[in-house]
Design an enzyme around this catalytic site. Structure first.
Site, PDB file in Angstrom:
ATOM      1  N   CYS A   1      -2.054  -0.139   7.382  1.00 38.11           N
ATOM      2  CA  CYS A   1      -1.217   0.983   7.060  1.00 38.11           C
ATOM      3  C   CYS A   1      -1.315   1.935   8.472  1.00 38.11           C
ATOM      4  O   CYS A   1      -0.387   2.521   8.944  1.00 38.11           O
ATOM      5  CB  CYS A   1      -1.694   2.047   6.010  1.00 38.11           C
ATOM      6  SG  CYS A   1      -1.260   1.160   4.307  1.00 38.11           S
TER       7      CYS A   1
ATOM      8  N   GLU B   1       1.115   3.942   1.854  1.00 41.93           N
ATOM      9  CA  GLU B   1       1.818   4.415   3.130  1.00 41.93           C
ATOM     10  C   GLU B   1       3.011   3.210   3.458  1.00 41.93           C
ATOM     11  O   GLU B   1       3.727   3.758   3.975  1.00 41.93           O
ATOM     12  CB  GLU B   1       0.639   4.472   4.296  1.00 41.93           C
ATOM     13  CG  GLU B   1      -0.395   5.526   4.057  1.00 41.93           C
ATOM     14  CD  GLU B   1      -1.767   4.718   3.413  1.00 41.93           C
ATOM     15  OE1 GLU B   1      -1.477   3.795   2.656  1.00 41.93           O
ATOM     16  OE2 GLU B   1      -2.667   5.312   3.671  1.00 41.93           O
TER      17      GLU B   1
ATOM     18  N   CYS C   1      -5.896   2.343   5.742  1.00 44.33           N
ATOM     19  CA  CYS C   1      -6.405   0.985   6.294  1.00 44.33           C
ATOM     20  C   CYS C   1      -5.748   0.469   7.718  1.00 44.33           C
ATOM     21  O   CYS C   1      -4.552   0.962   8.043  1.00 44.33           O
ATOM     22  CB  CYS C   1      -6.333  -0.210   5.151  1.00 44.33           C
ATOM     23  SG  CYS C   1      -4.620  -0.851   4.960  1.00 44.33           S
TER      24      CYS C   1
ATOM     25  N   HIS D   1       0.876  -1.321   0.161  1.00 43.05           N
ATOM     26  CA  HIS D   1      -0.090   0.054  -0.013  1.00 43.05           C
ATOM     27  C   HIS D   1       0.970   1.246   0.063  1.00 43.05           C
ATOM     28  O   HIS D   1       2.038   1.181   0.466  1.00 43.05           O
ATOM     29  CB  HIS D   1      -1.042  -0.150   1.167  1.00 43.05           C
ATOM     30  CG  HIS D   1      -1.945  -0.950   1.127  1.00 43.05           C
ATOM     31  ND1 HIS D   1      -2.960  -0.801   1.879  1.00 43.05           N
ATOM     32  CD2 HIS D   1      -2.270  -1.914   0.487  1.00 43.05           C
ATOM     33  CE1 HIS D   1      -3.931  -1.839   1.757  1.00 43.05           C
ATOM     34  NE2 HIS D   1      -3.522  -2.751   0.686  1.00 43.05           N
TER      35      HIS D   1
END
Lengths: 159, 159
Positions: free
Chosen positions: A89, A58, A86, A56
């Site tokens: 993260c 991040e 999410c 992801h």
């Protein structure tokens, strides 16, 4: 806290990174890590392109920033994200020691485009037995034994 | 579900990986990814050694397994971990599509050895405003615009 002009500049870069990432086989997410007003890293979501479900935006930006700074401790940093993180993260942000996040879109907007952030937030809030993920446990004494060895290990570095 | 002899074998490998990892500058955690009875990857926690706050054992094992299998979709896999996963790792397990985890020790034992898993579980359960992490948001329309572009993008791959 309201966003100041510097916040808006870095958040704009996170959003531009997300937009550019779409055309580069990535998901519609971007993140920027900043330390003391200086951009340390920026990254888009590379899950499909890199065959990595953890890639992801991040997480990618945190990994890059840690590598660049030579430490797992990003407590001097702020992270800017095109979307609310999410749980994976958000966990990564806590582990990195980051104290502030600034984000633009949110998990409900992500869900409306088919991303599971909100589902995972709901799953984590459930009792273990009620999750869709089957969670079995056993061999607890053997597992606890690892921590006994860790506690006795003179070279351990806590983080 | 009770652990069968195969489960115990893979969980033992996760525990051994954790034990060996302590002496190799890693944290006291190990994980193994198995698909259809075959070990795809095993890894220890490399946070301090690799300057990567996201390098927990489960995340490392998931990354390696995804790379080995050439896909972000590990829905055919089971993950074995020496310890109950933290929220970051649990999120990674959901994103990987893994349906079952088997673990030995737990978050309370990890907390007793100085690891913050339980604190992060509690933080995630709080309202955004009550977390120790400052979460600011703004530029929502610009952020939402990324999803509008994504929705209209013909080449998108959902995951």
């Amino acid at each position: 806290m309201k966003l100041n002009s510097e916040d808006r500049k870095f958040l704009t870069l996170a959003i531009e990174t997300a937009t550019n990432n779409i055309k580069d086989r990535g998901g519609p997410f971007g993140a920027v890590v900043v330390s003391q007003g200086r951009i340390i890293s920026h990254a888009g979501n590379r899950v499909v392109a890199d065959h990595d479900p953890t890639a992801h935006a991040e997480v990618e930006a945190i990994r890059m920033a840690s590598a660049a700074m030579g430490t797992h401790d990003l407590s001097s940093c702020v992270i800017y994200s095109s979307c609310e993180p999410c749980p994976m993260c958000l966990g990564a942000i806590y582990w990195a020691g980051i104290k502030r996040i600034v984000y633009a879109s949110d998990r409900y907007q992500a869900a409306a485009s088919g991303f599971n952030d909100e589902m995972i937030y709901m799953e984590l809030a459930l009792e273990r037995e009620k999750r869709s993920l089957t969670m079995d446990h056993g061999m607890k004494d053997e597992g606890d034994g690892v921590f006994r060895q860790w506690n006795d290990f003179p070279g351990k570095v806590l983080y």
